[in-house]
Design an enzyme around this catalytic site. Structure first.
Site, PDB file in Angstrom:
ATOM      1  N   GLY A   1      -3.058  -1.656  -1.721  1.00  0.00           N
ATOM      2  CA  GLY A   1      -1.873  -1.117  -1.062  1.00  0.00           C
ATOM      3  C   GLY A   1      -1.815  -1.437   0.418  1.00  0.00           C
ATOM      4  O   GLY A   1      -2.792  -1.855   1.027  1.00  0.00           O
ATOM      5  N   GLU A   2      -0.623  -1.274   0.973  1.00  0.00           N
ATOM      6  CA  GLU A   2      -0.403  -1.448   2.405  1.00  0.00           C
ATOM      7  C   GLU A   2      -0.301  -0.030   2.997  1.00  0.00           C
ATOM      8  O   GLU A   2       0.711   0.660   2.795  1.00  0.00           O
ATOM      9  CB  GLU A   2       0.875  -2.264   2.633  1.00  0.00           C
ATOM     10  CG  GLU A   2       1.434  -2.206   4.037  1.00  0.00           C
ATOM     11  CD  GLU A   2       0.421  -2.531   5.140  1.00  0.00           C
ATOM     12  OE1 GLU A   2      -0.133  -3.637   5.138  1.00  0.00           O
ATOM     13  OE2 GLU A   2       0.178  -1.659   6.007  1.00  0.00           O
TER      14      GLU A   2
ATOM     15  N   CYS B   1      -4.611 -12.345  -2.685  1.00  0.00           N
ATOM     16  CA  CYS B   1      -5.028 -10.988  -3.059  1.00  0.00           C
ATOM     17  C   CYS B   1      -4.638 -10.671  -4.502  1.00  0.00           C
ATOM     18  O   CYS B   1      -3.485 -10.823  -4.890  1.00  0.00           O
ATOM     19  CB  CYS B   1      -4.351 -10.000  -2.113  1.00  0.00           C
ATOM     20  SG  CYS B   1      -4.596  -8.292  -2.603  1.00  0.00           S
TER      21      CYS B   1
ATOM     22  N   SER C   1      -4.657  -7.712   9.424  1.00  0.00           N
ATOM     23  CA  SER C   1      -5.023  -8.847   8.584  1.00  0.00           C
ATOM     24  C   SER C   1      -4.145 -10.032   8.989  1.00  0.00           C
ATOM     25  O   SER C   1      -2.935 -10.002   8.816  1.00  0.00           O
ATOM     26  CB  SER C   1      -4.794  -8.473   7.117  1.00  0.00           C
ATOM     27  OG  SER C   1      -5.130  -9.551   6.296  1.00  0.00           O
ATOM     28  N   LEU C   2      -4.770 -11.075   9.543  1.00  0.00           N
ATOM     29  CA  LEU C   2      -3.986 -12.192  10.091  1.00  0.00           C
ATOM     30  C   LEU C   2      -3.854 -13.359   9.108  1.00  0.00           C
ATOM     31  O   LEU C   2      -2.764 -13.795   8.793  1.00  0.00           O
ATOM     32  CB  LEU C   2      -4.635 -12.705  11.371  1.00  0.00           C
ATOM     33  CG  LEU C   2      -4.133 -12.153  12.700  1.00  0.00           C
ATOM     34  CD1 LEU C   2      -4.776 -12.911  13.851  1.00  0.00           C
ATOM     35  CD2 LEU C   2      -2.613 -12.227  12.811  1.00  0.00           C
TER      36      LEU C   2
ATOM     37  N   GLU D   1      -8.290   2.271  -7.003  1.00  0.00           N
ATOM     38  CA  GLU D   1      -9.644   1.748  -6.831  1.00  0.00           C
ATOM     39  C   GLU D   1     -10.235   2.205  -5.512  1.00  0.00           C
ATOM     40  O   GLU D   1      -9.559   2.230  -4.480  1.00  0.00           O
ATOM     41  CB  GLU D   1      -9.617   0.219  -6.874  1.00  0.00           C
ATOM     42  CG  GLU D   1      -9.396  -0.296  -8.273  1.00  0.00           C
ATOM     43  CD  GLU D   1      -9.503  -1.804  -8.344  1.00  0.00           C
ATOM     44  OE1 GLU D   1     -10.618  -2.304  -8.540  1.00  0.00           O
ATOM     45  OE2 GLU D   1      -8.476  -2.470  -8.190  1.00  0.00           O
TER      46      GLU D   1
ATOM     47  N   ASN E   1     -13.143 -13.915  -1.286  1.00  0.00           N
ATOM     48  CA  ASN E   1     -13.834 -13.555  -2.516  1.00  0.00           C
ATOM     49  C   ASN E   1     -13.157 -14.285  -3.659  1.00  0.00           C
ATOM     50  O   ASN E   1     -12.030 -13.937  -4.007  1.00  0.00           O
ATOM     51  CB  ASN E   1     -13.675 -12.051  -2.726  1.00  0.00           C
ATOM     52  CG  ASN E   1     -14.969 -11.407  -3.058  1.00  0.00           C
ATOM     53  OD1 ASN E   1     -16.033 -12.006  -2.936  1.00  0.00           O
ATOM     54  ND2 ASN E   1     -14.892 -10.172  -3.477  1.00  0.00           N
TER      55      ASN E   1
ATOM     56  N   CYS F   1       0.704 -10.989  -0.748  1.00  0.00           N
ATOM     57  CA  CYS F   1      -0.273 -11.899  -0.145  1.00  0.00           C
ATOM     58  C   CYS F   1      -0.875 -12.754  -1.263  1.00  0.00           C
ATOM     59  O   CYS F   1      -1.332 -12.218  -2.272  1.00  0.00           O
ATOM     60  CB  CYS F   1      -1.363 -11.116   0.575  1.00  0.00           C
ATOM     61  SG  CYS F   1      -0.693  -9.958   1.788  1.00  0.00           S
TER      62      CYS F   1
ATOM     63  N   CYS G   1      -8.281  -6.953   3.944  1.00  0.00           N
ATOM     64  CA  CYS G   1      -7.260  -6.023   3.493  1.00  0.00           C
ATOM     65  C   CYS G   1      -6.945  -6.294   2.026  1.00  0.00           C
ATOM     66  O   CYS G   1      -6.493  -7.371   1.662  1.00  0.00           O
ATOM     67  CB  CYS G   1      -6.015  -6.236   4.333  1.00  0.00           C
ATOM     68  SG  CYS G   1      -4.527  -5.627   3.611  1.00  0.00           S
TER      69      CYS G   1
ATOM     70  N   CYS H   1       0.438  -2.917  -4.973  1.00  0.00           N
ATOM     71  CA  CYS H   1       0.928  -3.180  -3.607  1.00  0.00           C
ATOM     72  C   CYS H   1       2.225  -3.972  -3.690  1.00  0.00           C
ATOM     73  O   CYS H   1       2.343  -4.894  -4.490  1.00  0.00           O
ATOM     74  CB  CYS H   1      -0.115  -3.979  -2.823  1.00  0.00           C
ATOM     75  SG  CYS H   1       0.385  -4.261  -1.104  1.00  0.00           S
TER      76      CYS H   1
ATOM     77  N   CYS I   1     -14.309   2.721   1.032  1.00  0.00           N
ATOM     78  CA  CYS I   1     -13.034   2.010   1.151  1.00  0.00           C
ATOM     79  C   CYS I   1     -12.054   2.641   0.172  1.00  0.00           C
ATOM     80  O   CYS I   1     -12.296   2.646  -1.032  1.00  0.00           O
ATOM     81  CB  CYS I   1     -13.253   0.537   0.827  1.00  0.00           C
ATOM     82  SG  CYS I   1     -11.734  -0.399   0.797  1.00  0.00           S
TER      83      CYS I   1
ATOM     84  N   SER J   1      -6.362  -0.904   7.731  1.00  0.00           N
ATOM     85  CA  SER J   1      -5.964  -2.302   7.871  1.00  0.00           C
ATOM     86  C   SER J   1      -4.522  -2.489   7.430  1.00  0.00           C
ATOM     87  O   SER J   1      -4.126  -2.004   6.373  1.00  0.00           O
ATOM     88  CB  SER J   1      -6.887  -3.150   6.992  1.00  0.00           C
ATOM     89  OG  SER J   1      -6.467  -4.478   6.991  1.00  0.00           O
TER      90      SER J   1
HETATM   91  S1  SF4 Z   1      -3.857  -8.116   0.968  1.00  0.00           S
HETATM   92 FE1  SF4 Z   1      -3.353  -5.912   1.253  1.00  0.00          FE
HETATM   93  S2  SF4 Z   1      -1.202  -5.958   1.875  1.00  0.00           S
HETATM   94 FE2  SF4 Z   1      -1.639  -7.968   0.979  1.00  0.00          FE
HETATM   95  S3  SF4 Z   1      -1.008  -7.779  -1.178  1.00  0.00           S
HETATM   96 FE3  SF4 Z   1      -3.201  -7.297  -1.037  1.00  0.00          FE
HETATM   97  S4  SF4 Z   1      -3.309  -5.074  -0.855  1.00  0.00           S
HETATM   98 FE4  SF4 Z   1      -1.225  -5.692  -0.355  1.00  0.00          FE
END
Ligand code: SF4
Length: 364
Positions: free
Chosen positions: A169-170, A123, A224-225, A96, A304, A120, A347, A116, A109, A201
């Site tokens: 993704g990270e 997400c 991302s905190l 994406e 979101n 998190c 992120c 990923c 972006c 990020s």
């Molecule tokens: S916020 Fe970023 S690092 Fe965390 S699961 Fe989603 S895509 Fe992966």
């Protein structure tokens, strides 16, 4: 479908690598430079369109190499002009990418992985798990596709382009491919998007933050905190169990000390109603950053809302209160207003594959 095990994706090669690849086929070096410019400057996505190359060379290239590997499956358009692209890799995995028109400079972006591996809880991408990391070519190609779609094939972006690596993704778990894509895109004979126009990020992969601190030509960094305490961050971002806040913020401090003029370093804080947005948590966050002598700005991002995630965005008044507490303690902060553009917000807030809430699907 392109059988990439047999062909090499030329979009993922630097100019020098492309020249050497072409020389190995018996062609002169200038052909390599010509193809690099065709791919990266003219943003052509097929050898057939490179009509300044001899037909025989184009045919040979088609057998051994690819000028593009991603296909756009759908394209979604938001009210404010934000475009989201759902693409597929040659091996049928989702990618994406989001194009965000802005007054001063448009932003793209991009994703660094398909899915990923991090979990998190706020997400949607997390629910896909890791499908695979993207190659440098697949990262660069997302940018080429978004630019061509926004401005026309090969047309120069009128106001330049900012890139953010905040898609799926990270990025720091695909560090080498990411950094290679950054270097390819910086080439003045190609896309010419320099690293300081790129922000990446991370959820907090500490060793890569340290590694980035030692790299002179690097993208801007965002962390991302999402929580001011280990207890809550362990829950929201399980990566925290591996690299807890003390370790993460220690690495951030080291990184901040290496900042050069013009480089940006920020914290992202997704705001979840009733979870991480209280006055007490604002004070904890400010104290935490102050204790580590960090000066980076905090971007507050209302979550979101996306089913099936169990979170609601913090109300605007709560976000404002949180911000004023941070500022009263000397922490610079900024609120990202929820608009169509906030589909890229924190992120990895790109929705999962079929998610298109509030977006109009446009024919491709
Ligand atoms: S916020 Fe970023 S690092 Fe965390 S699961 Fe989603 S895509 Fe992966």
């Amino acid at each position: 479908m392109i059988e990439m095990d047999k062909r090499i994706n030329l979009t993922g090669l630097s100019q020098a690598e492309l020249v050497s690849f072409i020389e190995q086929t018996g062609e002169p070096a200038y052909r390599g430079r010509q193809i690099f410019a065709a791919l990266q400057h003219r943003r052509l996505q097929s050898f057939a369109d490179m009509s300044d190359l001899p037909r025989a060379l184009r045919e040979r290239l088609n057998e051994t190499a690819a000028a593009s590997t991603l296909t756009v499956e759908s394209r979604y358009l938001s009210e404010d002009g934000t475009r989201r692209f759902l693409m597929k890799t040659y091996d049928n995995l989702p990618v994406e990418t989001v194009f965000i028109p802005e007054e001063r400079r448009d932003t793209i972006c991009f994703s660094s992985q398909s899915g990923c591996p991090l979990q998190c809880t706020f997400c949607l991408t997390a629910q896909l798990g890791l499908l695979r990391s993207l190659t440098p070519g697949e990262i660069v190609e997302q940018v080429i596709i978004a630019l061509n779609d926004a401005y026309g094939l090969g047309e120069k972006p009128p106001r330049g382009t900012n890139l953010v690596g905040m898609g799926a993704g990270e990025p720091f778990l695909n560090f080498d491919s990411l950094m290679k894509a950054v270097r390819i895109m910086a080439d003045p004979q190609g896309l010419f998007i320099v690293p300081h126009r790129i922000t990446v990020s991370t959820a907090g992969v500490v060793p890569r933050i340290r590694e980035l601190a030692a790299i002179p030509d690097r993208p801007n960094l965002a962390i991302s905190l999402a929580a001011p305490t280990d207890e809550l961050r362990d829950e929201l971002m399980p990566i925290n169990k591996k690299w807890p806040l003390e370790e993460l913020l220690g690495a951030c401090r080291e990184f901040e000390r290496t900042l050069k003029p013009g480089e940006r370093f920020t914290f992202e804080y997704v705001m979840l109603d009733g979870v991480n947005d209280s006055d007490e948590q604002a004070r904890q966050l400010a104290n935490l950053l102050n204790r580590h002598e960090l000066h980076a700005r905090v971007n507050l991002i209302p979550h979101n809302q996306a089913d099936p995630l169990p979170y609601q965005p913090s109300p605007a008044t709560r976000v404002e209160m949180f911000k004023s507490i941070l500022e009263s303690k000397g922490i610079r902060s900024f609120v990202r207003r929820p608009r169509g553009r906030d589909i890229f917000a924190a992120c990895g807030q790109l929705a999962a594959v079929t998610q298109n809430v509030g977006l109009r699907v446009v024919e491709v």
